[in-house]
Design a protein around this motif. Structure first.
Motif, short mmCIF file in Angstrom:
data_model
loop_
_atom_site.label_atom_id
_atom_site.label_comp_id
_atom_site.label_asym_id
_atom_site.label_seq_id
_atom_site.Cartn_x
_atom_site.Cartn_y
_atom_site.Cartn_z
N GLY A 139 0.80 -1.22 0.00
CA GLY A 139 0.00 0.00 0.00
C GLY A 139 0.83 1.27 0.00
O GLY A 139 0.37 2.32 -0.45
N ARG A 140 2.05 1.19 0.50
CA ARG A 140 2.93 2.35 0.55
C ARG A 140 3.53 2.66 -0.82
O ARG A 140 3.61 3.81 -1.22
N TRP A 141 3.93 1.63 -1.55
CA TRP A 141 4.67 1.89 -2.80
C TRP A 141 3.86 1.64 -4.08
O TRP A 141 4.25 2.13 -5.14
N TYR A 142 2.79 0.88 -4.02
CA TYR A 142 2.07 0.52 -5.24
C TYR A 142 1.38 1.74 -5.86
O TYR A 142 0.79 2.56 -5.16
N ARG A 143 1.47 1.83 -7.19
CA ARG A 143 0.79 2.89 -7.94
C ARG A 143 0.10 2.25 -9.15
O ARG A 143 0.64 1.35 -9.79
N ASP A 144 -1.08 2.75 -9.47
CA ASP A 144 -1.85 2.21 -10.58
C ASP A 144 -1.13 2.32 -11.91
O ASP A 144 -1.32 1.47 -12.79
N ASP A 145 -0.29 3.33 -12.07
CA ASP A 145 0.41 3.52 -13.34
C ASP A 145 1.79 2.87 -13.36
O ASP A 145 2.59 3.12 -14.25
N GLY A 146 2.06 2.01 -12.39
CA GLY A 146 3.35 1.32 -12.33
C GLY A 146 3.45 0.18 -13.33
O GLY A 146 2.53 -0.08 -14.12
N ASP A 147 4.56 -0.53 -13.26
CA ASP A 147 4.84 -1.61 -14.22
C ASP A 147 4.09 -2.91 -13.92
O ASP A 147 3.95 -3.74 -14.81
N TRP A 148 3.64 -3.10 -12.69
CA TRP A 148 3.07 -4.38 -12.29
C TRP A 148 1.60 -4.26 -11.93
O TRP A 148 1.19 -3.33 -11.25
N SER A 149 0.82 -5.24 -12.32
CA SER A 149 -0.60 -5.30 -11.94
C SER A 149 -0.69 -5.85 -10.51
O SER A 149 0.23 -6.52 -10.03
N PRO A 150 -1.81 -5.61 -9.83
CA PRO A 150 -1.99 -6.21 -8.51
C PRO A 150 -1.85 -7.74 -8.54
O PRO A 150 -1.25 -8.33 -7.65
N GLU A 151 -2.37 -8.36 -9.59
CA GLU A 151 -2.31 -9.82 -9.70
C GLU A 151 -0.87 -10.31 -9.87
O GLU A 151 -0.50 -11.35 -9.31
N TYR A 152 -0.07 -9.58 -10.64
CA TYR A 152 1.32 -9.98 -10.82
C TYR A 152 2.09 -9.89 -9.50
O TYR A 152 2.82 -10.82 -9.12
N VAL A 153 1.93 -8.77 -8.82
CA VAL A 153 2.61 -8.60 -7.53
C VAL A 153 2.17 -9.69 -6.57
O VAL A 153 2.99 -10.32 -5.89
N ALA A 154 0.87 -9.96 -6.53
CA ALA A 154 0.34 -10.98 -5.61
C ALA A 154 0.89 -12.36 -5.92
O ALA A 154 1.24 -13.11 -5.00
N ALA A 155 0.97 -12.70 -7.19
CA ALA A 155 1.51 -14.02 -7.57
C ALA A 155 2.98 -14.15 -7.16
O ALA A 155 3.39 -15.20 -6.63
#
Length: 198
Positions: A169-185
């Motif tokens: 939640g601190r570093w994630y941004r919607d316009d970043g390189d990774w989707s939530p699903e990718y990070v989660a996997a």
């Protein structure tokens, strides 16, 4: 106007105020945000906030309580999804991280503005946090007892797993390189290494 219509309108106004408070607290912090900031962001007069909420702290409490209750349900549901500790842990971490990435703005407020809560509200939130921590620790302990995980300190492993997800939640941004699903996997696979999954 009917009572139902009035109630619906009041509910919509409360929701707008909560949404505005999340944005303002995330941008300026709790102490840097005024009730005027929140009301203006919601398109309301400054007095309107007090018609629907007792205080700015009450808004923070409602945001925190809702967020923590949601995460507790996510964790409990994921744990209940499988009798296999490794499968359950993979799902817990995946769902925990997806939740924190998709709602990263609220996550920042919920996890990093706790000190601004009243002692009573903070005690309630700490209780929910303890239940989340306990559920994760028990899952790791179950995996160790079953010979599926090999970690000398299940409590420390649980704390590390929670920290990974919360910090998204601190570093994630919607316009970043990774989707939530990718990070989660990716995090779910790292979690299995943290607990020494066999």
């Amino acid at each position: 106007m009917t009572d139902t219509a009035e109630q619906s309108r009041a509910d919509a106004t409360r929701a707008r105020l909560l949404e505005a408070a999340v944005s303002a607290f995330a941008e300026r912090g709790f102490h840097g945000t005024t009730t005027r900031d929140i009301a203006a962001a919601a398109g309301l007069s400054p007095a309107a906030l007090y018609v629907h909420h007792k205080s700015k702290e009450e808004l923070l409490y409602l945001i925190s309580r809702s967020g923590h209750d949601h995460v507790l349900r996510v964790v409990q549901d994921a744990i209940a999804s499988s009798d296999d500790p490794a499968t359950a842990l993979r799902r817990v971490v995946h769902d925990f991280v997806v939740t924190h990435a998709r709602d990263h703005t609220t996550t920042r407020v919920v996890n990093y503005e706790l000190a601004a809560l009243s002692p009573e509200h903070l005690a309630e939130i700490r209780d929910v946090r303890h239940r989340i921590e306990q559920a994760i620790r028990q899952l790791v302990e179950t995996g160790v007892a079953a010979g599926v995980f090999d970690t000398p300190d299940p409590r420390m492993a649980g704390a590390a797993l929670l920290s990974l997800g919360i910090d998204v939640g601190r570093w994630y941004r919607d316009d970043g390189d990774w989707s939530p699903e990718y990070v989660a996997a990716q995090y779910a696979e790292m979690a299995l290494r943290i607990v020494g999954a066999r």
